[in-house]
Design a protein around this motif. Structure first.
Motif, PDB file in Angstrom:
ATOM      1  N   LYS A 113     -14.515 -41.394  -6.825  1.00  0.00           N
ATOM      2  CA  LYS A 113     -13.364 -42.084  -6.527  1.00  0.00           C
ATOM      3  C   LYS A 113     -13.002 -43.191  -7.536  1.00  0.00           C
ATOM      4  O   LYS A 113     -12.006 -43.368  -7.885  1.00  0.00           O
ATOM      5  CB  LYS A 113     -13.583 -42.797  -5.197  1.00  0.00           C
ATOM      6  N   GLU A 160     -11.305 -41.253 -10.977  1.00  0.00           N
ATOM      7  CA  GLU A 160     -10.094 -40.609 -10.750  1.00  0.00           C
ATOM      8  C   GLU A 160      -9.216 -41.098 -12.066  1.00  0.00           C
ATOM      9  O   GLU A 160      -9.042 -42.364 -12.496  1.00  0.00           O
ATOM     10  CB  GLU A 160      -9.576 -41.438  -9.533  1.00  0.00           C
ATOM     11  N   ARG A 218      -3.693 -37.988 -13.668  1.00  0.00           N
ATOM     12  CA  ARG A 218      -3.663 -37.789 -11.848  1.00  0.00           C
ATOM     13  C   ARG A 218      -3.058 -36.246 -11.645  1.00  0.00           C
ATOM     14  O   ARG A 218      -3.426 -35.829 -10.546  1.00  0.00           O
ATOM     15  CB  ARG A 218      -2.779 -38.899 -11.564  1.00  0.00           C
ATOM     16  N   ASN A 275      -5.268 -33.590 -12.291  1.00  0.00           N
ATOM     17  CA  ASN A 275      -6.660 -33.634 -11.517  1.00  0.00           C
ATOM     18  C   ASN A 275      -6.113 -33.251 -10.054  1.00  0.00           C
ATOM     19  O   ASN A 275      -7.109 -32.505  -9.466  1.00  0.00           O
ATOM     20  CB  ASN A 275      -7.066 -35.077 -11.377  1.00  0.00           C
ATOM     21  N   LYS A 276      -5.097 -33.592  -9.557  1.00  0.00           N
ATOM     22  CA  LYS A 276      -4.480 -32.987  -8.210  1.00  0.00           C
ATOM     23  C   LYS A 276      -4.548 -31.644  -8.274  1.00  0.00           C
ATOM     24  O   LYS A 276      -4.793 -30.786  -7.216  1.00  0.00           O
ATOM     25  CB  LYS A 276      -3.412 -33.808  -7.749  1.00  0.00           C
ATOM     26  N   ARG A 315      -7.891 -29.983  -8.240  1.00  0.00           N
ATOM     27  CA  ARG A 315      -8.544 -29.901  -7.055  1.00  0.00           C
ATOM     28  C   ARG A 315      -7.876 -29.070  -5.844  1.00  0.00           C
ATOM     29  O   ARG A 315      -8.548 -28.549  -5.046  1.00  0.00           O
ATOM     30  CB  ARG A 315      -8.184 -31.433  -6.434  1.00  0.00           C
TER      31      ARG A 315
END
Length: 174
Positions: free
Chosen positions: A9, A12, A19, A22-23, A26
């Motif tokens: 967390k 991030e 971001r 990363n999304k 994921r």
């Protein structure tokens, strides 16, 4: 007892590109996990069917082979984003931080090149398999289906590796 292996967390990314990347990474990792779950449920069903009813799932080996390759490639981008790849640092454990950072940059650059080259070559192979009509033996499933999710996975791996290079060079927060 059930400690998380990786809690990120605080790690991030703060930049918009980071971001977003990363999304997406994921999401691919979640897709990889779901593929593994489906594969294990299919294998379990086939084993139970084979043992109890003499009726296994036809082509289960073909599907496991294809799904395994897809699951592995879909997990690679997230692994790079969280720097989860195995590093053999036997010779560099006592080296200066700048040297280790330079090694990380070179390794990530090599990985980005490999990711983009694999995406390109797999695309060409997939198109060739599509044109030739190659299919699996038992299910007659077109072979190129398994290659389809690998292309964006390797492209995303290349992007994630370039992002980690940028982070290492600029010293920006991940």
């Amino acid at each position: 007892m059930a400690d998380a292996l990786y809690v990120d967390k605080d790690a991030e990314p703060t930049a918009l590109v980071g971001r977003m990347l990363n999304k997406v990474c994921r999401a691919f990792a979640v897709g990889s996990g779901l593929t593994l779950i489906l594969m294990s449920l299919m294998s379990l069903t086939s084993i139970v069917g084979r043992s109890l009813f003499s009726k296994p799932i036809l082509g289960d080996y073909e599907l496991v082979q294809m799904m395994s390759a897809v699951a592995v490639t879909m997990a690679l981008p997230f692994c790079q984003m969280v720097r989860g790849h195995i590093i053999v640092d036997f010779f560099t454990v006592h080296a200066p931080k700048k040297f280790n950072r330079a090694c990380d940059i070179v390794a990530s650059l090599a990985l980005s090149v490999a990711g983009f080259v694999f995406a390109w070559r797999i695309t060409l192979g997939m198109l060739d398999l599509h044109d030739s009509g190659d299919a699996s033996m038992l299910l007659n499933l077109p072979t190129w289906y398994g290659y389809l999710p690998m292309v964006p996975s390797f492209f995303l791996l290349g992007c994630a590796a370039l992002y980690t290079v940028w982070i290492d060079i600029t010293g920006a927060e991940a």
